[in-house]
Enzyme design. Structure first.
Site, PDB file in Angstrom:
ATOM      1  CG  HIS A  54      -2.069  -1.149   1.362  1.00 33.23           C
ATOM      2  ND1 HIS A  54      -3.159  -0.613   1.872  1.00 33.23           N
ATOM      3  CD2 HIS A  54      -2.199  -2.233   0.573  1.00 33.23           C
ATOM      4  CE1 HIS A  54      -4.169  -1.587   1.540  1.00 33.23           C
ATOM      5  NE2 HIS A  54      -3.408  -2.569   0.799  1.00 33.23           N
ATOM      6  CD  GLU A  56      -2.339   4.640   3.103  1.00 29.30           C
ATOM      7  OE1 GLU A  56      -3.365   4.760   3.225  1.00 29.30           O
ATOM      8  OE2 GLU A  56      -1.941   3.532   2.029  1.00 29.30           O
ATOM      9  CB  CYS A  84      -6.948  -0.206   4.683  1.00 24.02           C
ATOM     10  SG  CYS A  84      -5.395  -0.681   4.947  1.00 24.02           S
ATOM     11  CB  CYS A  87      -2.618   2.217   5.867  1.00 25.90           C
ATOM     12  SG  CYS A  87      -1.865   0.973   4.429  1.00 25.90           S
TER      13      CYS A  87
END
Length: 166
Positions: A54, A56, A84, A87
């Site tokens: 991801h 992040e 999410c 993260c």
């Protein structure tokens, strides 16, 4: 502060565009420390075949390397879509004190939409959260990406040719 938030969010949106060009969900993230970008990333789940890739997480990894520490105190994370659960947890673990979000994510967001892990009083760290910075640009990027994806899937089901772009 709002001008700087928009400035850095535009950079995160540029990274999100890179994800879209690579046929991945268009999310970009930047971490800033003392007016300097120390970490950046964009979604690479499809490209890497890894659910951990991801935006992040990539930005946090780079920032921690830059700082030489897992604690990212005195930083700000800019992200185009609400984090999410994974993260949000990484943000808490990294002790990032400020998170600036473009668009909210009503299906999986953990900064207030589904849950608010970033400000949960049960954790030993909470982040200040700013939402809606370049919200429409962030939303539109997501909408157009998924519209192109659905159109391509529709054409493939019909046996038609897609232009290959998502």
């Amino acid at each position: 502060m709002q001008d700087m938030d928009e400035y850095y969010m535009r950079m995160a949106l540029d990274l999100a565009e890179k994800a879209a060009q690579a046929e991945d969900t268009p999310i970009g993230a930047i971490i800033v420390y003392q007016d300097q970008i120390i970490g950046s990333g964009y979604n690479k789940r499809n490209a890497m075949g890894n659910p951990l890739c991801h935006a992040e997480i990539e930005a946090i990894h780079q920032a921690a390397q830059y700082m030489g520490d897992w604690r990212l105190e005195e930083t700000t994370l800019y992200v185009t879509l609400e984090p999410c659960p994974m993260c949000a947890g990484a943000i808490i673990q990294a002790r990032i004190p400020r998170v600036v979000i473009g668009a909210m994510n009503p299906k999986a967001g953990c900064a207030g939409s589904v849950l608010n892990l970033l400000q949960h009083p049960g954790f030993n760290h909470q982040a200040d959260v700013v939402t809606g910075v370049l919200q429409e640009e962030s939303r539109q990027l997501m909408k157009s990406f998924f519209a192109r994806l659905r159109e391509r899937e529709r054409l493939e089901k019909q046996g038609g040719e897609s232009d290959g772009e998502v």
